[in-house]
Design a protein around this motif. Structure first.
Motif, PDB file in Angstrom:
ATOM      1  N   THR A   4       0.832  -1.200   0.000  1.00 23.81           N
ATOM      2  CA  THR A   4       0.000   0.000   0.000  1.00 23.81           C
ATOM      3  C   THR A   4       0.868   1.252   0.000  1.00 23.81           C
ATOM      4  O   THR A   4       2.049   1.222   0.339  1.00 23.81           O
ATOM      5  CB  THR A   4      -0.931   0.028   1.217  1.00 23.81           C
ATOM      6  OG1 THR A   4      -0.139  -0.048   2.421  1.00 23.81           O
ATOM      7  CG2 THR A   4      -1.902  -1.119   1.179  1.00 23.81           C
ATOM      8  N   LYS A   5       0.242   2.365  -0.359  1.00 21.69           N
ATOM      9  CA  LYS A   5       0.897   3.667  -0.348  1.00 21.69           C
ATOM     10  C   LYS A   5       0.004   4.646   0.402  1.00 21.69           C
ATOM     11  O   LYS A   5      -1.204   4.685   0.184  1.00 21.69           O
ATOM     12  CB  LYS A   5       1.139   4.161  -1.773  1.00 21.69           C
ATOM     13  CG  LYS A   5       1.830   5.525  -1.846  1.00 21.69           C
ATOM     14  CD  LYS A   5       2.030   5.974  -3.280  1.00 21.69           C
ATOM     15  CE  LYS A   5       2.689   7.341  -3.347  1.00 21.69           C
ATOM     16  NZ  LYS A   5       2.867   7.789  -4.750  1.00 21.69           N
ATOM     17  N   LEU A   6       0.601   5.444   1.275  1.00 26.32           N
ATOM     18  CA  LEU A   6      -0.145   6.388   2.096  1.00 26.32           C
ATOM     19  C   LEU A   6      -0.121   7.772   1.451  1.00 26.32           C
ATOM     20  O   LEU A   6       0.941   8.276   1.081  1.00 26.32           O
ATOM     21  CB  LEU A   6       0.441   6.459   3.509  1.00 26.32           C
ATOM     22  CG  LEU A   6      -0.238   7.442   4.474  1.00 26.32           C
ATOM     23  CD1 LEU A   6      -1.657   6.988   4.792  1.00 26.32           C
ATOM     24  CD2 LEU A   6       0.566   7.593   5.759  1.00 26.32           C
TER      25      LEU A   6
ATOM     26  N   GLU B 157      -2.512  -0.636  -5.313  1.00 26.94           N
ATOM     27  CA  GLU B 157      -2.731  -0.506  -6.751  1.00 26.94           C
ATOM     28  C   GLU B 157      -3.473  -1.707  -7.314  1.00 26.94           C
ATOM     29  O   GLU B 157      -2.953  -2.819  -7.360  1.00 26.94           O
ATOM     30  CB  GLU B 157      -1.373  -0.334  -7.463  1.00 26.94           C
ATOM     31  CG  GLU B 157      -1.475  -0.014  -8.936  1.00 26.94           C
ATOM     32  CD  GLU B 157      -2.108   1.341  -9.188  1.00 26.94           C
ATOM     33  OE1 GLU B 157      -2.698   1.521 -10.259  1.00 26.94           O
ATOM     34  OE2 GLU B 157      -1.999   2.216  -8.306  1.00 26.94           O
ATOM     35  N   ARG B 158      -4.750  -1.474  -7.697  1.00 20.18           N
ATOM     36  CA  ARG B 158      -5.581  -2.456  -8.399  1.00 20.18           C
ATOM     37  C   ARG B 158      -5.711  -3.779  -7.648  1.00 20.18           C
ATOM     38  O   ARG B 158      -5.851  -4.845  -8.251  1.00 20.18           O
ATOM     39  CB  ARG B 158      -5.047  -2.703  -9.814  1.00 20.18           C
ATOM     40  CG  ARG B 158      -5.166  -1.484 -10.708  1.00 20.18           C
ATOM     41  CD  ARG B 158      -4.869  -1.812 -12.149  1.00 20.18           C
ATOM     42  NE  ARG B 158      -5.053  -0.630 -12.985  1.00 20.18           N
ATOM     43  CZ  ARG B 158      -6.214  -0.246 -13.498  1.00 20.18           C
ATOM     44  NH1 ARG B 158      -7.306  -0.961 -13.244  1.00 20.18           N
ATOM     45  NH2 ARG B 158      -6.302   0.839 -14.253  1.00 20.18           N
ATOM     46  N   LYS B 159      -5.657  -3.736  -6.344  1.00 17.61           N
ATOM     47  CA  LYS B 159      -5.868  -4.919  -5.520  1.00 17.61           C
ATOM     48  C   LYS B 159      -6.643  -4.524  -4.274  1.00 17.61           C
ATOM     49  O   LYS B 159      -6.465  -3.423  -3.748  1.00 17.61           O
ATOM     50  CB  LYS B 159      -4.543  -5.572  -5.123  1.00 17.61           C
ATOM     51  CG  LYS B 159      -3.862  -6.351  -6.232  1.00 17.61           C
ATOM     52  CD  LYS B 159      -2.646  -7.095  -5.696  1.00 17.61           C
ATOM     53  CE  LYS B 159      -1.972  -7.908  -6.786  1.00 17.61           C
ATOM     54  NZ  LYS B 159      -0.792  -8.659  -6.266  1.00 17.61           N
ATOM     55  N   SER B 160      -7.477  -5.440  -3.794  1.00 17.83           N
ATOM     56  CA  SER B 160      -8.230  -5.169  -2.576  1.00 17.83           C
ATOM     57  C   SER B 160      -7.304  -5.231  -1.366  1.00 17.83           C
ATOM     58  O   SER B 160      -6.430  -6.107  -1.279  1.00 17.83           O
ATOM     59  CB  SER B 160      -9.357  -6.191  -2.420  1.00 17.83           C
ATOM     60  OG  SER B 160      -9.994  -6.047  -1.171  1.00 17.83           O
TER      61      SER B 160
ATOM     62  N   ALA C  91     -11.251   3.570   8.542  1.00 16.82           N
ATOM     63  CA  ALA C  91     -12.578   3.860   7.997  1.00 16.82           C
ATOM     64  C   ALA C  91     -12.664   3.277   6.598  1.00 16.82           C
ATOM     65  O   ALA C  91     -11.791   3.533   5.766  1.00 16.82           O
ATOM     66  CB  ALA C  91     -12.832   5.367   7.959  1.00 16.82           C
ATOM     67  N   PRO C  92     -13.689   2.464   6.312  1.00 19.10           N
ATOM     68  CA  PRO C  92     -13.813   1.891   4.961  1.00 19.10           C
ATOM     69  C   PRO C  92     -14.116   2.967   3.932  1.00 19.10           C
ATOM     70  O   PRO C  92     -14.788   3.957   4.219  1.00 19.10           O
ATOM     71  CB  PRO C  92     -14.978   0.903   5.117  1.00 19.10           C
ATOM     72  CG  PRO C  92     -15.758   1.415   6.283  1.00 19.10           C
ATOM     73  CD  PRO C  92     -14.778   2.057   7.207  1.00 19.10           C
ATOM     74  N   MET C  93     -13.623   2.771   2.721  1.00 19.37           N
ATOM     75  CA  MET C  93     -13.848   3.694   1.610  1.00 19.37           C
ATOM     76  C   MET C  93     -14.751   3.025   0.575  1.00 19.37           C
ATOM     77  O   MET C  93     -15.069   1.840   0.671  1.00 19.37           O
ATOM     78  CB  MET C  93     -12.516   4.106   0.983  1.00 19.37           C
ATOM     79  CG  MET C  93     -11.481   4.630   1.966  1.00 19.37           C
ATOM     80  SD  MET C  93     -11.893   6.243   2.654  1.00 19.37           S
ATOM     81  CE  MET C  93     -11.618   7.273   1.224  1.00 19.37           C
ATOM     82  N   ASP C  94     -15.157   3.797  -0.417  1.00 21.43           N
ATOM     83  CA  ASP C  94     -15.995   3.245  -1.478  1.00 21.43           C
ATOM     84  C   ASP C  94     -15.241   2.210  -2.307  1.00 21.43           C
ATOM     85  O   ASP C  94     -15.827   1.228  -2.765  1.00 21.43           O
ATOM     86  CB  ASP C  94     -16.496   4.373  -2.384  1.00 21.43           C
ATOM     87  CG  ASP C  94     -17.439   5.318  -1.652  1.00 21.43           C
ATOM     88  OD1 ASP C  94     -18.056   4.871  -0.660  1.00 21.43           O
ATOM     89  OD2 ASP C  94     -17.547   6.490  -2.051  1.00 21.43           O
TER      90      ASP C  94
ATOM     91  N   SER D 254      -9.865  -1.037  -2.779  1.00 25.97           N
ATOM     92  CA  SER D 254      -8.410  -0.871  -2.768  1.00 25.97           C
ATOM     93  C   SER D 254      -7.963   0.302  -1.914  1.00 25.97           C
ATOM     94  O   SER D 254      -6.783   0.650  -1.918  1.00 25.97           O
ATOM     95  CB  SER D 254      -7.904  -0.658  -4.202  1.00 25.97           C
ATOM     96  OG  SER D 254      -8.501   0.502  -4.775  1.00 25.97           O
ATOM     97  N   GLN D 255      -8.884   0.925  -1.169  1.00 21.76           N
ATOM     98  CA  GLN D 255      -8.540   2.062  -0.323  1.00 21.76           C
ATOM     99  C   GLN D 255      -9.147   1.895   1.063  1.00 21.76           C
ATOM    100  O   GLN D 255     -10.203   1.268   1.228  1.00 21.76           O
ATOM    101  CB  GLN D 255      -9.049   3.374  -0.942  1.00 21.76           C
ATOM    102  CG  GLN D 255      -8.362   3.781  -2.229  1.00 21.76           C
ATOM    103  CD  GLN D 255      -8.873   5.098  -2.754  1.00 21.76           C
ATOM    104  OE1 GLN D 255     -10.018   5.488  -2.506  1.00 21.76           O
ATOM    105  NE2 GLN D 255      -8.038   5.825  -3.485  1.00 21.76           N
TER     106      GLN D 255
END
Length: 726
Positions: free
Chosen positions: A243-245, A263-266, A289-292, A295-296
């Protein structure tokens, strides 16, 4: 443009030293001119003395060099006489460089700031005098502080000055003396070296408030949140590999928000404990916090917890009623938005709620709030509270089973109501018009655990309720102290159906009993350890320890920041568990009920026969084969004797082996074991199985199997066919 006054004072001796070899006796006239000029510009006494000394030295060197050259001696010897002249000029430059810009002397307060006046007043009071305080010994009378300059910033306060004493005396004020006067560490006082200054004048720098030292950063070590994330979290062994912050807010190394992207992965589920370890923080300082996008995920790091001061119940009372979607407010999320849970599903039935929380975690407060929300939403409640007197909102329930036996009766009534609605809703002539009903079961482990005398019956009833009740408008709110399977009678059906049919609230649990991994894993809450939620906020324990208990106000109302009551995680269907805090009960929930009576359950057969149903067991002799129809249940309830002598109850048992448990159902029932134990403990003499059966008024064939089961538990001992309590 000619030289300034300061440049003249500093560099005139250097010119004297340079011209000393060639000017000769005329350098004396130049030294006199420099001294007169310095006197004319009103320079300070130390600088004037230094200038005169430098001029004398340069003059002497010039005269000697002139005589050597006139006598025909080696010119190198004459040039060597310039060395002491240069040294004198260098010493003068050092002295003038240490002198700060001149300010009005501290002997007068005209034009001084309040800080400078305070500094001068303390110096006069404790160092130089005169003083009016009797019995006080001055540090050095006459040692005045002159030429004071203040340096005041956002994170520092300091002053500089020159300590002066009359001519012929020596400054005896030490750094320790100044530190004691201003109440600061001795390391914050800097005195000049007396060897480099005149005996009666010594510069001083005092740091009243020093700025915080900048942290030592190792070369190449990660410092920013993005660098720390890449170095410890995004690595293959980190909590969120790959992941990248991206920061969205930064207010310090322990107060920021960002979005982690893969990137392009859950990203999948995140182990919060591992993430806290990667960032070298406590788990309570991190919230996800979950996002839409799968992958985020949102990340928040807090120095002071955002929910520390809580949300008052009385301020959001209008949000407690059910909305058009069937949701009510249960608390506040970490991002200050309302935390909603479903209690009903308009048009199709009710919803379940699974509540986990240990002692002093705020579980009872959540249940009281649910009772109030149900009351304001016109939802009927059947309350089962095995631990009597623990729910203050019990008057809001249509039926309250307070105590172990009464709580079991409330479960029986809820099951009978479900059977009643099933029999009525089976026909199209009976649409779903009855009120939504919530079955609130507090301390459910006291009924469902294998050690409970009602284990088999309670487990069978709750399993059927969580499976079949939603479409009949009956929801189950089940509360236990831990998420362990033992608290639910080792039933995977109960927990899975609760989570499928509604939300879950996870509060603090005891150490070693709050992990939601392994056999206790809950989808959407993987990696959370409820025992890591502290019982107090960071720093609060020290405040309590330092409190003076002698003046404790016994009538003071507890504030939200006094403890982490209600702090936990809220899991709604199809989402990730999010950190939240339930509402702070600043007023009793019953006081917000507007004096309205409890919502009644509809007039039906099960409700009319509730007194008999609550006393009627719904399983057979072995604790299995739960009654499956309302007609069979009513028939068994009506056949149950309500009065009679022990002999009559025994006869009823012999003629009706499948008779109800309660007053007369002893044959082959689970309730015979407590009677056997009570009998053996009351009589110290061992008994045979026949004597025990005769005293209990039941056939011996029903006693022997129970004795064998008690022996396996280690509660009775068999010695030569004689039984006694262990």
């Amino acid at each position: 443009m000619g030289p300034t006054r300061t440049q003249f004072i500093q560099y005139a001796p250097a010119a004297l030293a340079l011209g000393a070899v060639t000017v000769g006796p005329w350098s004396a006239l130049a030294a006199a001119a420099a001294g007169a000029g310095a006197w004319a510009v009103s320079t300070s006494a130390p600088v004037l003395r230094s200038l005169i000394a430098c001029g004398i030295t340069a003059t002497g060197s010039g005269i000697a060099a002139h005589q050597i050259l006139a006598s025909g001696m080696d010119p190198l010897i004459a040039l060597g006489l310039a060395v002491p002249a240069g040294a004198a000029a260098l010493a003068h430059h050092r002295n003038t460089a240490a002198v700060l810009p001149t300010l009005p002397a501290t002997t007068t307060t005209a034009g001084q700031s309040s800080q400078a006046q305070m500094i001068a007043a303390w110096w006069t009071e404790f160092v130089c005098g005169p003083t009016q305080t009797a019995g006080r010994k001055l540090i050095q009378p006459g040692a005045r502080l002159e030429h004071v300059t203040l340096d005041v910033g956002a994170d520092h306060v300091s002053f500089t000055g020159i300590i002066t004493v009359p001519q012929g005396q020596q400054v005896r004020v030490k750094a320790a003396d100044i530190a004691s006067v201003y109440g600061i560490p001795i390391s914050q006082v800097e005195l000049g070296d007396p060897k480099h200054y005149a005996p009666n004048a010594l510069p001083v720098i005092v740091h009243l408030k020093k700025p915080a030292a900048a942290p030592q950063i190792v070369a190449g070590a990660p410092t920013s949140p993005e660098e720390l994330w890449a170095a410890h979290v995004a690595i293959p062994d980190g909590a969120m590999p790959g992941t990248k912050l991206t920061l969205t807010r930064y207010d310090g190394p322990q107060d920021w928000e960002g979005i982690a992207t893969r990137e392009r992965k859950s990203i999948g589920t995140v182990n919060l404990a591992d993430l806290a370890g990667n960032l070298h923080l406590s788990s309570i300082q991190i919230a996800l916090a979950p996002m839409d996008m799968p992958s985020q995920v949102g990340v928040r790091v807090m120095r002071e917890h955002a929910l520390m001061h809580g949300t008052m119940l009385s301020t959001v009372v209008d949000e407690l009623s059910i909305d058009s979607r069937g949701y009510v407010r249960l608390g506040t999320y970490i991002d200050a938005s309302a935390a909603l849970v479903p209690l009903a599903q308009p048009g199709s039935g009710a919803r379940h709620l699974y509540l986990v929380g240990g002692s002093r975690s705020g579980k009872s407060g959540v249940l009281e709030q649910i009772l109030l929300s149900a009351h304001r939403s016109r939802i009927a409640v059947i309350l089962a509270s095995p631990q009597a007197g623990t729910i203050a909102g019990a008057p809001l329930a249509a039926h309250c089973g307070d105590g172990l036996d009464e709580a079991m009766g409330a479960l029986r009534l809820a099951y009978a109501l479900m059977l009643d609605r099933e029999s009525r809703y089976h026909s199209p002539r009976f649409p779903f018009v009855d009120p939504v009903v919530l079955i609130v079961i507090d301390e459910a482990h006291m009924l469902l655990a294998t050690s409970s005398q009602y284990h088999s019956e309670a487990k069978a009833i709750v399993e059927q309720l969580v499976r079949r009740s939603l479409k009949r408008g009956i929801g189950v709110v089940l509360a236990t102290q831990t998420p362990l399977a033992e608290d639910l009678g080792n039933s995977t059906i109960i927990r899975s159906q609760l989570l499928i049919g509604g939300g879950a609230v996870f509060l603090r649990c005891a150490k070693g009993q709050g992990s939601l991994v392994g056999a206790n894993a809950v989808q959407g809450a993987e990696g959370i350890d409820l025992s890591m939620i502290p019982d107090s906020w960071p720093g609060q324990a020290q405040k309590v320890a330092e409190r003076d208990m002698s003046g404790l106000d016994t009538e003071a109302v507890a504030a939200p920041e006094d403890g982490t009551f209600g702090l936990g995680y809220l899991l709604t269907p199809g989402s990730q568990a999010v950190q939240f805090r339930s509402l702070h009960l600043d007023v009793p929930p019953v006081s917000l009920a507007a004096n309205q009576p409890p919502v009644d359950i509809e007039d039906c057969e099960a409700w009319r026969l509730r007194d008999a149903i609550t006393q009627t067991a719904m399983v057979d002799q072995r604790g299995k084969n739960l009654i499956g129809s309302l007609a069979d249940l009513i028939a068994k309830a009506e056949k149950r004797p309500t009065t009679g002598l022990p002999q009559q109850r025994a006869q009823t048992t012999q003629t009706d082996p499948d008779g109800p448990v309660g007053v007369g159902g002893l044959d082959g029932q689970e309730q015979i074991k407590p009677r056997i134990l009570e009998l053996l403990r009351e009589h110290s003499m061992p008994m045979t199985a026949e004597i025990i059966a005769r005293k209990l008024g039941t056939p011996v064939r029903n006693v022997r199997p129970r004795l064998s089961e008690l022996k396996k538990r280690g509660e009775v001992i068999n010695e030569s066919s004689l039984w006694r309590a262990a």
